[in-house]
Design an enzyme around this catalytic site. Structure first.
Site, PDB file in Angstrom:
ATOM      1  N   LYS A 173      18.680 -11.689  11.145  1.00 27.61           N
ATOM      2  CA  LYS A 173      18.972 -13.143  11.125  1.00 27.61           C
ATOM      3  C   LYS A 173      19.546 -13.660  12.209  1.00 27.61           C
ATOM      4  O   LYS A 173      20.816 -13.586  12.238  1.00 27.61           O
ATOM      5  CB  LYS A 173      19.457 -13.371   9.670  1.00 27.61           C
ATOM      6  CG  LYS A 173      19.347 -14.858   9.273  1.00 27.61           C
ATOM      7  CD  LYS A 173      20.619 -15.329   8.640  1.00 27.61           C
ATOM      8  CE  LYS A 173      21.551 -15.946   9.656  1.00 27.61           C
ATOM      9  NZ  LYS A 173      21.261 -17.197  10.387  1.00 27.61           N
ATOM     10  N   GLY A 226      29.764 -13.459  15.333  1.00 27.10           N
ATOM     11  CA  GLY A 226      30.062 -14.973  14.827  1.00 27.10           C
ATOM     12  C   GLY A 226      31.751 -15.380  14.849  1.00 27.10           C
ATOM     13  O   GLY A 226      32.406 -14.678  15.307  1.00 27.10           O
ATOM     14  N   SER A 227      31.866 -16.298  14.129  1.00 23.14           N
ATOM     15  CA  SER A 227      33.191 -16.675  13.861  1.00 23.14           C
ATOM     16  C   SER A 227      33.949 -15.810  13.243  1.00 23.14           C
ATOM     17  O   SER A 227      33.386 -15.090  12.228  1.00 23.14           O
ATOM     18  CB  SER A 227      33.265 -18.102  13.480  1.00 23.14           C
ATOM     19  OG  SER A 227      32.589 -18.163  12.096  1.00 23.14           O
ATOM     20  N   GLY A 231      33.003 -13.807   9.771  1.00 19.06           N
ATOM     21  CA  GLY A 231      33.348 -12.265   9.893  1.00 19.06           C
ATOM     22  C   GLY A 231      34.032 -11.761   8.631  1.00 19.06           C
ATOM     23  O   GLY A 231      33.611 -10.599   8.015  1.00 19.06           O
ATOM     24  N   GLU A 250      31.991  -8.735  15.654  1.00 22.61           N
ATOM     25  CA  GLU A 250      32.412  -9.006  16.961  1.00 22.61           C
ATOM     26  C   GLU A 250      32.551 -10.732  16.913  1.00 22.61           C
ATOM     27  O   GLU A 250      31.782 -11.401  16.482  1.00 22.61           O
ATOM     28  CB  GLU A 250      31.439  -9.178  18.230  1.00 22.61           C
ATOM     29  CG  GLU A 250      31.426  -7.547  18.467  1.00 22.61           C
ATOM     30  CD  GLU A 250      32.653  -7.013  19.260  1.00 22.61           C
ATOM     31  OE1 GLU A 250      33.563  -7.734  19.489  1.00 22.61           O
ATOM     32  OE2 GLU A 250      32.746  -5.871  19.033  1.00 22.61           O
ATOM     33  N   CYS A 284      32.500 -16.197  23.920  1.00 21.94           N
ATOM     34  CA  CYS A 284      33.534 -15.649  23.281  1.00 21.94           C
ATOM     35  C   CYS A 284      34.604 -15.219  24.079  1.00 21.94           C
ATOM     36  O   CYS A 284      35.942 -14.890  23.887  1.00 21.94           O
ATOM     37  CB  CYS A 284      33.032 -14.459  22.175  1.00 21.94           C
ATOM     38  SG  CYS A 284      31.936 -13.486  23.076  1.00 21.94           S
ATOM     39  N   GLN A 331      29.266 -29.094  17.119  1.00 20.49           N
ATOM     40  CA  GLN A 331      30.204 -28.553  18.178  1.00 20.49           C
ATOM     41  C   GLN A 331      30.678 -29.463  19.207  1.00 20.49           C
ATOM     42  O   GLN A 331      31.923 -29.270  19.493  1.00 20.49           O
ATOM     43  CB  GLN A 331      29.494 -27.521  18.957  1.00 20.49           C
ATOM     44  CG  GLN A 331      30.081 -26.533  19.696  1.00 20.49           C
ATOM     45  CD  GLN A 331      31.085 -25.710  18.917  1.00 20.49           C
ATOM     46  OE1 GLN A 331      30.804 -25.036  18.040  1.00 20.49           O
ATOM     47  NE2 GLN A 331      32.421 -25.469  19.432  1.00 20.49           N
ATOM     48  N   GLU A 383      40.665 -21.039  18.493  1.00 20.15           N
ATOM     49  CA  GLU A 383      39.326 -21.278  19.563  1.00 20.15           C
ATOM     50  C   GLU A 383      38.454 -22.417  19.431  1.00 20.15           C
ATOM     51  O   GLU A 383      38.325 -22.859  18.506  1.00 20.15           O
ATOM     52  CB  GLU A 383      38.318 -19.996  18.930  1.00 20.15           C
ATOM     53  CG  GLU A 383      37.263 -19.694  19.876  1.00 20.15           C
ATOM     54  CD  GLU A 383      36.382 -18.708  19.406  1.00 20.15           C
ATOM     55  OE1 GLU A 383      35.951 -18.824  18.260  1.00 20.15           O
ATOM     56  OE2 GLU A 383      35.696 -17.886  20.229  1.00 20.15           O
TER      57      GLU A 383
END
Ligand code: NAD
Length: 481
Positions: A173, A226-227, A231, A250, A284, A331, A383
């Protein structure tokens, strides 16, 4: 809306009739394409197809798998310009960056084609007389993959290629914001000769398709990028289910770049500007915290500002653009929110941070550089994931190292210095999965492990030969001769 770009389920382009528009962030009037929004039923069909395909696929020879992966690599590399253009159009990184990422996807497939032929085991003498011990690796089974929007082709490639190389079946996905590159990649791999059902693509929302993938009892493992907040939910769902799933995460970063007084100024500025702002800072591994020793601080800041005056923020596909737009409105809102937070905390906006108008409507933001910040401020700790970086002034190497490590993240960590002593000490003591000396924190090779520590990563590393730790499971067999 009936999507022309459908999901791949059991080898057929099919699935739900719902669709979403993929919008070009450089020109919001430009619709890149209409892509299926998968349903839970689509996801269930995809997992059933993967389950049916697994017994035969897991018994294929390394040669059969090598040929498919090599063929996919050849087509990706032959079409890198076209794939790079699609990627830049849907994600907003510049065309050279887009072509570079497409090339990387092709190289990853070539690497893992070779890995099909290199899988080995061990024969170990037993502690008991007459007994032999063998350690072999087997595929994990059905691997679910959930990917973010900022590397729309490379991340799907570095998950799909090792999964297939080691004999797993896949349901992927991709991020709903940028499904085009993943669609094109899956199309190439399928036509390279993959049996039906081995690789399935279900596009759509994380809360619908992603969640159903996490909860499906026939999925054995989940590879997620992803974030941190998503996660955590992914890991919790993988452990809550019965049976539990193997999981690899990750996630984010707040990567430090230390600049010592003895650094080559030109090298340091290039590392900082490229690492923090190129690819619109949407990496990242972006160097979002610049930790600079007092003696070089003012010269460094001045030279960074001069360098930033020379960058061109514009349409990702335009020749001469150095930094493309932010990926979307939400964003962009997040970046502006953090620019305001940094100001409110007492940071000095030394350059940029303004919205820009260009020929076409898009999400254009001038890179923002803050000075006079401390490591305690939110701008140093959270972040942002955009073209926003801040400088923290330090008195010496020891303070720089302590601040570099004072973060909940641990993905990539860099130092600019001409001192072998400090470079060596930093490589040993930086609390990060990747360390760079006189290089930007972003920008890595495709044939070596990638990943971090602390809040940035969880589970085995991705990429290179180390990818086998996640995509295979070890079996220990004992035989009495
Ligand atoms: P995100 O966490 O919002 O989404 C990632 C993926 O998870 C998407 O496909 C999304 O649809 C899906 N998802 C969302 N909610 C879900 C749920 N409840 N169940 C299952 N799936 C769900 O991240 P993003 O905004 O797409 O990407 C940016 C983040 O990715 C940043 O934090 C960045 O640092 C990180 N990132 C990390 C790496 C790395 O290798 N460490 C690489 C690239 C990006």
């Amino acid at each position: 809306m009936n999507a022309p770009f459908k999901n791949l389920i059991a080898g057929e382009w099919a699935g739900s009739q719902n669709a979403s528009r993929n919008i070009n962030p450089s020109n919001t009037n430009d619709v890149v394409g209409e892509y299926s929004q998968g349903s839970v039923e689509d996801l269930n069909n995809a997992v059933a197809a993967a389950k049916a395909a697994f017994p035969a696929w897991s018994r294929t020879t390394p040669q059969e798998r090598y040929e498919i992966l090599k063929k996919a690599s050849d087509e990706i590399l032959a079409r890198k310009d076209e794939l790079g253009r699609l990627l830049s159009r849907e994600e907003g990184k510049t065309l050279p960056e887009g072509i570079g990422e497409a090339t990387r996807a092709g190289q990853i497939f070539a690497f893992f084609a070779g890995e099909c032929l290199r899988l080995n085991g061990e024969s170990i003498p037993s502690v008991r007389p007459g007994v032999g011990v063998e350690v072999t690796r087997e595929p994990v089974g059905i691997v679910g993959m959930i990917t973010p929007w900022n590397f729309p082709i490379a991340i799907p490639a570095w998950k799909i290629a090792p999964a297939l190389a080691y004999g797993n079946c896949v349901v992927i996905k991709p991020a709903d914001l940028v499904p085009g590159s993943a669609w094109a990649l899956v199309d190439i791999i399928q036509r390279a000769g993959l049996p039906k059902g081995v690789l399935n693509l279900v596009m759509g929302r994380g809360s619908v398709v992603g969640q159903a993938l996490l909860e499906h009892k026939d999925v054995h493992a989940i590879s997620f990028t992803g974030s941190v907040s998503t996660g955590r939910k992914v890991a919790a769902a993988c452990i809550a289910g019965n049976p539990m799933k193997k999981v690899q995460l990750e996630m984010g970063g707040k990567n430090p770049l230390v600049v010592l007084d003895d650094a080559d100024l030109k090298v340091a500025v290039e590392c900082a500007v490229q690492g923090a702002f190129f690819s619109t800072g949407q990496r990242c591994t972006a160097s979002s915290r610049l930790i600079v020793q007092a003696g070089i601080h003012d010269r460094f800041v001045e030279a960074c500002i001069e360098r930033l005056k020379g960058v061109t923020v514009d349409d990702a596909l335009k020749a001469g653009t150095t930094i493309g737009p932010v990926v979307d409105q939400s964003q962009l809102d997040q970046n502006l929110k953090y620019i305001q937070i940094a100001r409110d905390e007492g940071g000095k906006l030394a350059f940029g941070g303004e919205l820009l108008n260009r020929e076409n409507p898009g999400f254009y933001l001038q890179p923002a550089l803050f000075t006079e910040t401390t490591n305690a401020m939110r701008i140093s700790r959270e972040e942002v994931f955009g073209p926003v970086a801040n400088v923290v002034r330090v008195k010496d190497y020891e303070e720089a190292l302590a601040i570099a490590n004072d973060t909940e993240f641990g993905l990539s960590s860099g130092i600019c210095t001409t001192s072998l002593k400090h470079a060596t000490h930093f490589k040993r003591n930086a609390e990060a999965g990747m360390v760079m000396v006189n290089l930007a924190t972003a920008g890595v090779d495709y044939h070596v492990p990638f990943g971090g520590r602390k809040g940035s990563s969880y589970g085995p590393r991705e990429q290179g030969a180390y990818a086998r730790e996640f995509y295979t499971t070890v079996k220990t067999s004992y035989t009495l001769a």
